[in-house]
Enzyme design. Sequence first.
Site, PDB file in Angstrom:
ATOM      1  CG  ASP A 207       0.369  17.522  60.898  1.00  0.00           C
ATOM      2  OD1 ASP A 207      -0.457  18.231  60.324  1.00  0.00           O
ATOM      3  OD2 ASP A 207       0.675  17.713  62.097  1.00  0.00           O
ATOM      4  CG  ASP A 209      -4.251  20.800  58.709  1.00  0.00           C
ATOM      5  OD1 ASP A 209      -4.498  20.171  59.754  1.00  0.00           O
ATOM      6  OD2 ASP A 209      -5.041  21.604  58.210  1.00  0.00           O
TER       7      ASP A 209
HETATM    8  N1  LIG Z   1      -2.584  19.714  61.655  1.00  0.00           N
HETATM    9  C1  LIG Z   1      -2.699  20.155  62.902  1.00  0.00           C
HETATM   10  N2  LIG Z   1      -3.759  20.917  63.269  1.00  0.00           N
HETATM   11  C2  LIG Z   1      -3.859  21.372  64.535  1.00  0.00           C
HETATM   12  N3  LIG Z   1      -2.986  21.097  65.505  1.00  0.00           N
HETATM   13  C3  LIG Z   1      -1.940  20.344  65.190  1.00  0.00           C
HETATM   14  N4  LIG Z   1      -0.909  19.923  65.926  1.00  0.00           N
HETATM   15  C4  LIG Z   1      -0.102  19.189  65.143  1.00  0.00           C
HETATM   16  N5  LIG Z   1      -0.596  19.122  63.879  1.00  0.00           N
HETATM   17  C5  LIG Z   1      -1.740  19.838  63.888  1.00  0.00           C
END
Ligand SMILES: Nc1ncnc2[nH]cnc12
Length: 284
Positions: A207, A209
């Site tokens: 992703d 974030d």
């Molecule tokens: N955006 C994110 N922040 C923290 N841990 C994660 N693991 C996978 N995506 C994450």
Amino acid sequence: MSIGVIGGSGLYDLPGLTAVEEVRLGSPYGEPSGPLMAGTLAGRRVVFLSRHGRGHTLSPAEVPARANIHALKSVGVRQIVSVSAVGSLREELAPGDVVVPDQIVDRTRGTRASTFFGGGVVAHVSFADPFCARLRPLLAEAARSAGARTHDTGTYCCVEGPQFSTRAESDLYRSWGMDVIGMTALPEAKLAREAELCYVGLALVTDYDCWRRDDPGTVSAHAVADVMRRNVDLAREAVVRLVERLPDDFTCPCQEALGDAVMTGPEVAVPGHARWLLRKETRV
Ligand SMILES: Nc1ncnc2[nH]cnc12
Ligand SMILES: CSC[C@H]1O[C@H](OP(=O)(O)O)[C@H](O)[C@@H]1O
């Protein structure tokens, strides 16, 4: 000697591992996250451990990292590949990509047990390069040959969680030059170094974030799990190719990490809890 694989979110077993023996071990640090699954992959002995436990019952701060590292070392593991889900803090690191991080910044809160030392024996390991510098290029090559768009370096920002970051935090980590974000590389990497094990990360980007203002969606746990589920075969294939590339006689400075780290003198009896770590020649 064997290779350990710690599976993170979405990777709860290692498909293709055959002749699997389930090993249940205690440790001076309590129970590991679950049983070790010791078997054969690509003709080598590989030991798999699910970081968050079967059914994903352990949150990042609850992962018994000391017990996990102790258990893996005690069954003969010398190299650990940590598979984990990470958020991307850079446009060019897209979901589905693999990052093989070379650096970490610790944003955990200091409550996770992060050393085997103390209690009468003092050691300060070198941690300038927190991931094994010899194994990293082999893993990057393995991931690439498995078909992953692979980034050979990157700084992993390890946050406490379990909640995801605020937009302000995400912006801050980007301004600091961090590349990916996750919650679990620490204290695992530190403990592996203290235990003189090579440790590398196969970080699967799941992703962006929450920093992208053009993208209304922000990270969610289910979205992370979905992307990981779609990439299980890729992770497995990267591990297979690493196992195939790893020479039987692979040696590395990680295996001597305590050589110049221990301050406690030989006149002091090694306390019981540290005996499994210390050889005579590692003491001042
Ligand atoms: N955006 C994110 N922040 C923290 N841990 C994660 N693991 C996978 N995506 C994450
Ligand atoms: C399920 S989303 C957040 C969770 O996923 C990552 O875990 P792991 O590194 O074990 O794959 C991240 O660090 C969080 O723990």
